[in-house]
Design a protein around this motif. Sequence first.
Motif, PDB file in Angstrom:
ATOM      1  N   GLY A  92       0.820  -1.217   0.000  1.00 23.80           N
ATOM      2  CA  GLY A  92       0.000   0.000   0.000  1.00 23.80           C
ATOM      3  C   GLY A  92       0.846   1.256   0.000  1.00 23.80           C
ATOM      4  N   THR A  93       2.000   1.184   0.655  1.00 24.66           N
ATOM      5  CA  THR A  93       2.901   2.333   0.709  1.00 24.66           C
ATOM      6  C   THR A  93       3.474   2.632  -0.673  1.00 24.66           C
ATOM      7  OG1 THR A  93       3.522   1.476   2.872  1.00 24.66           O
ATOM      8  CG2 THR A  93       4.836   3.302   1.992  1.00 24.66           C
ATOM      9  N   LEU A  94       3.947   1.584  -1.319  1.00 26.64           N
ATOM     10  CA  LEU A  94       4.522   1.764  -2.651  1.00 26.64           C
ATOM     11  C   LEU A  94       3.455   2.223  -3.640  1.00 26.64           C
ATOM     12  CD1 LEU A  94       7.228   1.383  -4.194  1.00 26.64           C
ATOM     13  CD2 LEU A  94       6.340  -0.817  -4.946  1.00 26.64           C
ATOM     14  N   TRP A  95       2.312   1.581  -3.622  1.00 19.18           N
ATOM     15  CA  TRP A  95       1.222   1.963  -4.528  1.00 19.18           C
ATOM     16  C   TRP A  95       0.846   3.423  -4.300  1.00 19.18           C
ATOM     17  CZ3 TRP A  95      -2.991  -2.178  -5.675  1.00 19.18           C
ATOM     18  CH2 TRP A  95      -2.417  -3.448  -5.773  1.00 19.18           C
ATOM     19  N   GLY A  96       0.691   3.766  -3.026  1.00 23.36           N
ATOM     20  CA  GLY A  96       0.249   5.119  -2.704  1.00 23.36           C
ATOM     21  C   GLY A  96       1.267   6.162  -3.131  1.00 23.36           C
ATOM     22  N   LEU A  97       2.528   5.932  -2.811  1.00 19.19           N
ATOM     23  CA  LEU A  97       3.565   6.904  -3.168  1.00 19.19           C
ATOM     24  C   LEU A  97       3.672   7.036  -4.682  1.00 19.19           C
ATOM     25  CD1 LEU A  97       6.394   6.031  -0.597  1.00 19.19           C
ATOM     26  CD2 LEU A  97       5.089   8.174  -0.738  1.00 19.19           C
ATOM     27  N   LEU A  98       3.707   5.907  -5.371  1.00 23.28           N
ATOM     28  CA  LEU A  98       3.901   5.976  -6.819  1.00 23.28           C
ATOM     29  C   LEU A  98       2.680   6.540  -7.535  1.00 23.28           C
ATOM     30  CD1 LEU A  98       5.985   2.777  -7.647  1.00 23.28           C
ATOM     31  CD2 LEU A  98       6.741   5.117  -7.205  1.00 23.28           C
ATOM     32  N   SER A  99       1.505   6.349  -6.957  1.00 17.08           N
ATOM     33  CA  SER A  99       0.328   6.929  -7.614  1.00 17.08           C
ATOM     34  C   SER A  99       0.365   8.451  -7.514  1.00 17.08           C
ATOM     35  CB  SER A  99      -0.961   6.368  -7.026  1.00 17.08           C
ATOM     36  OG  SER A  99      -1.147   6.813  -5.702  1.00 17.08           O
ATOM     37  N   LEU A 100       1.039   8.973  -6.484  1.00 12.08           N
ATOM     38  CA  LEU A 100       1.180  10.430  -6.395  1.00 12.08           C
ATOM     39  C   LEU A 100       2.386  10.938  -7.181  1.00 12.08           C
ATOM     40  CD1 LEU A 100       0.467  11.313  -2.633  1.00 12.08           C
ATOM     41  CD2 LEU A 100      -1.080  11.417  -4.589  1.00 12.08           C
ATOM     42  N   LEU A 101       3.420  10.119  -7.284  1.00  9.20           N
ATOM     43  CA  LEU A 101       4.693  10.603  -7.837  1.00  9.20           C
ATOM     44  C   LEU A 101       4.908  10.259  -9.302  1.00  9.20           C
ATOM     45  CD1 LEU A 101       7.005   9.758  -4.785  1.00  9.20           C
ATOM     46  CD2 LEU A 101       6.381  12.049  -5.595  1.00  9.20           C
ATOM     47  N   THR A 102       4.060   9.406  -9.860  1.00  3.80           N
ATOM     48  CA  THR A 102       4.216   9.034 -11.271  1.00  3.80           C
ATOM     49  C   THR A 102       2.853   9.098 -11.944  1.00  3.80           C
ATOM     50  OG1 THR A 102       3.730   6.656 -11.121  1.00  3.80           O
ATOM     51  CG2 THR A 102       5.960   7.342 -10.535  1.00  3.80           C
ATOM     52  N   PRO A 103       2.832   9.071 -13.278  1.00  6.79           N
ATOM     53  CA  PRO A 103       1.534   9.078 -13.963  1.00  6.79           C
ATOM     54  C   PRO A 103       0.854   7.711 -13.950  1.00  6.79           C
ATOM     55  CG  PRO A 103       3.365   9.564 -15.488  1.00  6.79           C
ATOM     56  CD  PRO A 103       3.971   9.158 -14.201  1.00  6.79           C
ATOM     57  N   ALA A 104       1.490   6.704 -13.367  1.00 10.68           N
ATOM     58  CA  ALA A 104       0.915   5.355 -13.387  1.00 10.68           C
ATOM     59  C   ALA A 104      -0.410   5.326 -12.647  1.00 10.68           C
ATOM     60  CB  ALA A 104       1.888   4.363 -12.754  1.00 10.68           C
ATOM     61  N   THR A 105      -1.359   4.558 -13.175  1.00  5.79           N
ATOM     62  CA  THR A 105      -2.660   4.426 -12.510  1.00  5.79           C
ATOM     63  C   THR A 105      -2.912   3.006 -12.030  1.00  5.79           C
ATOM     64  OG1 THR A 105      -3.729   4.047 -14.631  1.00  5.79           O
ATOM     65  CG2 THR A 105      -3.712   6.312 -13.812  1.00  5.79           C
ATOM     66  N   THR A 106      -2.063   2.068 -12.429  1.00  2.00           N
ATOM     67  CA  THR A 106      -2.193   0.703 -11.918  1.00  2.00           C
ATOM     68  C   THR A 106      -0.841   0.258 -11.385  1.00  2.00           C
ATOM     69  OG1 THR A 106      -1.523  -0.457 -13.930  1.00  2.00           O
ATOM     70  CG2 THR A 106      -3.839   0.185 -13.762  1.00  2.00           C
ATOM     71  N   PHE A 107      -0.903  -0.765 -10.544  1.00  8.10           N
ATOM     72  CA  PHE A 107       0.327  -1.265  -9.959  1.00  8.10           C
ATOM     73  C   PHE A 107       1.222  -1.873 -11.031  1.00  8.10           C
ATOM     74  CE2 PHE A 107       2.511  -4.214  -6.853  1.00  8.10           C
ATOM     75  CZ  PHE A 107       3.284  -3.209  -6.314  1.00  8.10           C
ATOM     76  N   ASP A 108       0.625  -2.500 -12.028  1.00 15.12           N
ATOM     77  CA  ASP A 108       1.449  -3.084 -13.083  1.00 15.12           C
ATOM     78  C   ASP A 108       2.175  -2.006 -13.882  1.00 15.12           C
ATOM     79  OD1 ASP A 108       1.028  -5.794 -12.543  1.00 15.12           O
ATOM     80  OD2 ASP A 108      -0.950  -5.709 -13.462  1.00 15.12           O
ATOM     81  N   GLU A 109       1.520  -0.878 -14.090  1.00 13.60           N
ATOM     82  CA  GLU A 109       2.206   0.238 -14.754  1.00 13.60           C
ATOM     83  C   GLU A 109       3.396   0.713 -13.921  1.00 13.60           C
ATOM     84  OE1 GLU A 109      -0.904   2.850 -17.403  1.00 13.60           O
ATOM     85  OE2 GLU A 109      -1.091   2.990 -15.233  1.00 13.60           O
ATOM     86  N   MET A 110       3.183   0.754 -12.599  1.00 14.60           N
ATOM     87  CA  MET A 110       4.279   1.189 -11.731  1.00 14.60           C
ATOM     88  C   MET A 110       5.456   0.221 -11.825  1.00 14.60           C
ATOM     89  SD  MET A 110       1.933   2.119  -8.446  1.00 14.60           S
ATOM     90  CE  MET A 110       0.447   3.125  -8.664  1.00 14.60           C
ATOM     91  N   LEU A 111       5.146  -1.067 -11.833  1.00 19.38           N
ATOM     92  CA  LEU A 111       6.217  -2.058 -11.935  1.00 19.38           C
ATOM     93  C   LEU A 111       6.906  -1.952 -13.292  1.00 19.38           C
ATOM     94  CD1 LEU A 111       4.600  -5.181 -10.239  1.00 19.38           C
ATOM     95  CD2 LEU A 111       6.418  -3.727  -9.356  1.00 19.38           C
ATOM     96  N   ALA A 112       6.109  -1.695 -14.330  1.00 21.57           N
ATOM     97  CA  ALA A 112       6.701  -1.527 -15.657  1.00 21.57           C
ATOM     98  C   ALA A 112       7.644  -0.324 -15.677  1.00 21.57           C
ATOM     99  CB  ALA A 112       5.598  -1.359 -16.697  1.00 21.57           C
ATOM    100  N   PHE A 113       7.227   0.755 -15.052  1.00 17.76           N
ATOM    101  CA  PHE A 113       8.093   1.929 -14.947  1.00 17.76           C
ATOM    102  C   PHE A 113       9.424   1.557 -14.288  1.00 17.76           C
ATOM    103  CE2 PHE A 113       4.562   5.311 -15.052  1.00 17.76           C
ATOM    104  CZ  PHE A 113       4.977   5.784 -16.287  1.00 17.76           C
ATOM    105  N   SER A 114       9.332   0.802 -13.211  1.00 17.51           N
ATOM    106  CA  SER A 114      10.535   0.538 -12.420  1.00 17.51           C
ATOM    107  C   SER A 114      11.580  -0.229 -13.221  1.00 17.51           C
ATOM    108  CB  SER A 114      10.177  -0.240 -11.150  1.00 17.51           C
ATOM    109  OG  SER A 114       9.912  -1.591 -11.455  1.00 17.51           O
ATOM    110  N   GLU A 115      11.120  -0.972 -14.235  1.00 15.84           N
ATOM    111  CA  GLU A 115      12.076  -1.769 -15.000  1.00 15.84           C
ATOM    112  C   GLU A 115      12.999  -0.927 -15.845  1.00 15.84           C
ATOM    113  OE1 GLU A 115      10.074  -4.855 -17.122  1.00 15.84           O
ATOM    114  OE2 GLU A 115       9.008  -5.404 -15.289  1.00 15.84           O
ATOM    115  N   GLY A 116      12.515   0.215 -16.303  1.00 17.73           N
ATOM    116  CA  GLY A 116      13.351   1.061 -17.147  1.00 17.73           C
ATOM    117  C   GLY A 116      14.112   2.101 -16.357  1.00 17.73           C
ATOM    118  N   GLY A 117      14.043   2.036 -15.047  1.00 15.54           N
ATOM    119  CA  GLY A 117      14.587   3.127 -14.238  1.00 15.54           C
ATOM    120  C   GLY A 117      16.034   2.976 -13.826  1.00 15.54           C
ATOM    121  N   ASP A 118      16.599   4.095 -13.399  1.00 22.52           N
ATOM    122  CA  ASP A 118      17.955   4.123 -12.838  1.00 22.52           C
ATOM    123  C   ASP A 118      17.841   4.842 -11.499  1.00 22.52           C
ATOM    124  OD1 ASP A 118      20.551   4.516 -12.093  1.00 22.52           O
ATOM    125  OD2 ASP A 118      21.048   5.860 -13.755  1.00 22.52           O
TER     126      ASP A 118
END
Lengths: 509, 509
Positions: free
Chosen positions: A352-378
């Motif tokens: 819930g912490t990760l979902w909540g933070l990333l929903s505010l800090l990224t344009p992702a609207t689903t958890f899978d989008e957030m995980l997809a984002f994380s794969e391309g990150g540095d």
Amino acid sequence: MALNTPSLPSAKVIHVDTRGAIILSEESPETRDSRGIYLPNHIEPVSHIAVDVGGSLAKVVYFTRSPDPPSSPSIVATRGTSTASDISSPRSLSPTNDAVSCSSTPSSSKMTGALTPLVLEQPSSPIGNGLNGLTDGLVRDTYLKRSVQHFPGGSLNFERFETDNIQACVEFIQELIQRSAQVNGVTIEEMRKGVKIMATGGGAHKFYELFRDTLGVEVRREDEMECLIEGLKFITLIPDEVYYFSDELIQSVSHPTSSNSNSSVAASYDPSLPPNGRYSSTVTSSASGSSVNPPPLERPSPDPPKYGVTFESNPTPQLPCLLVNIGSGVSLIKVDEDGAFERVSGTSLGGGTLWGLLSLLTPATTFDEMLAFSEGGDNSTVDMLVGDIYGQDYSKLGLKSTMIASTFGKVFKKGGEKGKFSPQDISKSLLYAVSNNIGQIAYMNAEKYNLDRIYFGGCFIRGHAATIATLSYAIRFWSKGTKRALFLRHEGFLGSIGAWIRNIDYEDS
Amino acid sequence: MALNTPSLPSAKVIHVDTRGAIILSEESPETRDSRGIYLPNHIEPVSHIAVDVGGSLAKVVYFTRSPDPPSSPSIVATRGTSTASDISSPRSLSPTNDAVSCSSTPSSSKMTGALTPLVLEQPSSPIGNGLNGLTDGLVRDTYLKRSVQHFPGGSLNFERFETDNIQACVEFIQELIQRSAQVNGVTIEEMRKGVKIMATGGGAHKFYELFRDTLGVEVRREDEMECLIEGLKFITLIPDEVYYFSDELIQSVSHPTSSNSNSSVAASYDPSLPPNGRYSSTVTSSASGSSVNPPPLERPSPDPPKYGVTFESNPTPQLPCLLVNIGSGVSLIKVDEDGAFERVSGTSLGGGTLWGLLSLLTPATTFDEMLAFSEGGDNSTVDMLVGDIYGQDYSKLGLKSTMIASTFGKVFKKGGEKGKFSPQDISKSLLYAVSNNIGQIAYMNAEKYNLDRIYFGGCFIRGHAATIATLSYAIRFWSKGTKRALFLRHEGFLGSIGAWIRNIDYEDS
């Protein structure tokens, strides 16, 4: 007996027969962790539905009978190279090519079976049948001949819903009961009398009346922790359910000394694939108590994660252990050899912490989008590394320059302007941070209670390579390689499986 | 000798005389943790400057001599009720009425003393004097008579700078050296020969050349962890430096059985204050080795934090202990009774994480603004509580309904739209989360190594009531009241104090 009230026999104490159990193929990335489990030797009818309502997700488990494993998609696909990437390669572990939410309502075409209440199975019942494995278009009469007698075989089915949209969950169950009544040729009232909801999780209390009144069936509430442990004990008996990152680098796996002896791994390079393509491998092992031929075991791609995935094809005794259940929050449960358990710790820094933070800090609207984002990150653009502070390793303390000294430690320094940091980098940093922290707390508790096996369950994990790799690494790092992180394909369904099992294993009161 | 190179004597092995040490009054909320410490009995001249350059902040410590404690603001204010709220009440612990950054460059008016190189103190030196405690407007000749001989007394001074603006730190030291040359009546070259930089922290390596080349003085690098421990050993000798939240509720403190016996607490209600006003209290204790009269001890307001602050007026042996140093990241250091130490753990979730997240998620631009936000917040709008999931306590597990099950667990459920959540609520939630997590990891390590005293140091704490209360509560909760969280007024300066001490306590090589 038709519309008359049948005399309800009290349920027998029955057990699930797990001999020869197989995990069915993945239909889409969305259903990665909700594959059915086919139990070819299980005979007893089961008509209860288990629901585990957590803070974010509601998980449903139910059983449908069929003489054969569902044939499409082929069960061969479950084990062969075509699904190797489903569990192993980062791409398909967290689907980057679509933005589906795992918790979207499944289409009704998913519902391929029906419940079989015990009351309808009584030899004296003129309507009793074992009609299952039906697709919508099939006519039930086709099966009437063989359904008069008990026949073995059936599937455990898994569904997920958002707790915020609990109505979708209730409707799904309602539809399942209606379909089952149709398929069994009984009235909905009769069907309701043979069906029961085994509810667990926090929502079992919160939504008790909703389930009872909307569905018109008996609802029994089960303790959450007890269900988690029951679920763990059951699911770890299923071959290939438990997996872990082996300590070998995939590089060494790709050039093995090949053999076909029992339980040995033979990996081969597929020349039809691009250079960074997939390795396939086969394992010949004697599946204990299984009548199914030994399947090939998948191997991950040589890209990250760098460690090979190993599946436990021969389930071994799993207790004592530490169960780390990562949902919205995190519970750590110590399980003794005799099954006695205690919630020894927990942390509020969870999914819930990760979902909540990333929903505010990224344009992702689903958890899978957030995980997809994380794969391309540095993450090094936002995290302060040891090298950023020291300009080098702090070797006296064994701190490598690439180690994260402070999560998000560069953000404030850089002025903290929104938009200056990419969603990819932010996602990777926070995924690492939450996973690392859970791994650290898990290790400390495993050490304190002298437990070598650490199971990670809960919907947070989602078979996501970076999450699994980080948790595995954290346990390896802190335990200096003495303890191992173990994962489960049905990681999010422990509680609901446990609630389902409790009605099977325990005498109805 | 003027411009000739003086024969530099090697520094004597001298020790700091801490008898009668007093912590000077707070000049502004900004300097809460950088109050000077007056050492009335210390005689030896000290001319080195200690710098601890961390990931976010650079901390400077230096000594200036003066026969009397600085008289303005009065040292009475240090101990009396007028500063009770400085440490105790939430409002002034984190200033809400201004937006000053703790790390802003101090004005030069702060610099009220000068360094006294040992070389200038030689009896043979015609220029040697002990000119200190000067304000800018004073003429040095006024002091010439008494400065010929050694006289006791002087202050340890503390300054902070942002590491990103390390130039400000270098300029401050440059100015200090120039002023000291002027005050001592020597050339800048002579002064530079008598001054040394004791550098520690990660930046000691990264900025070594910058300090050496810009300042033209010797720079010595000291190991960071060794300095932290030296600093801890020294600072815990200062009366009223160490404080903790007592286990008594303030309510019981406000109606004590008053007495004036040694070390007993007498609390009284001040009728001139509003109903929610401040309680004042006095302690009569024999300050060990101190020539200063026992001061009154402050008590917190009856508002949160609900526990009374207790200052250790009679420093007790502080080893063995666990030191939890919370800067950008967190280090956990086990210190044995003989002073031997080991960094046993750490976490990347530290001050840098909170600063970074809040700088993206709130309009705050300084850490003090973020802390101010957190005071007005209600974390239950963003955190998922046990009651949100269960609709009640989960009493079987001892989880209260008000307990945080998932930090930020409501954010994703509510759609995660930026702006829907107040900066206050977000700040409180994340401050709680980071503090709780550190407290939990600290407790587990204290338990593992059987350490009862847990010191929290580092710039993250900032004397902020909510932070201290959360860390205290976490230790109390996890240890079931068997271990205690201890805090330090100069929490952020352990490393720099240690670097300063190392040149005092150890023979110059």
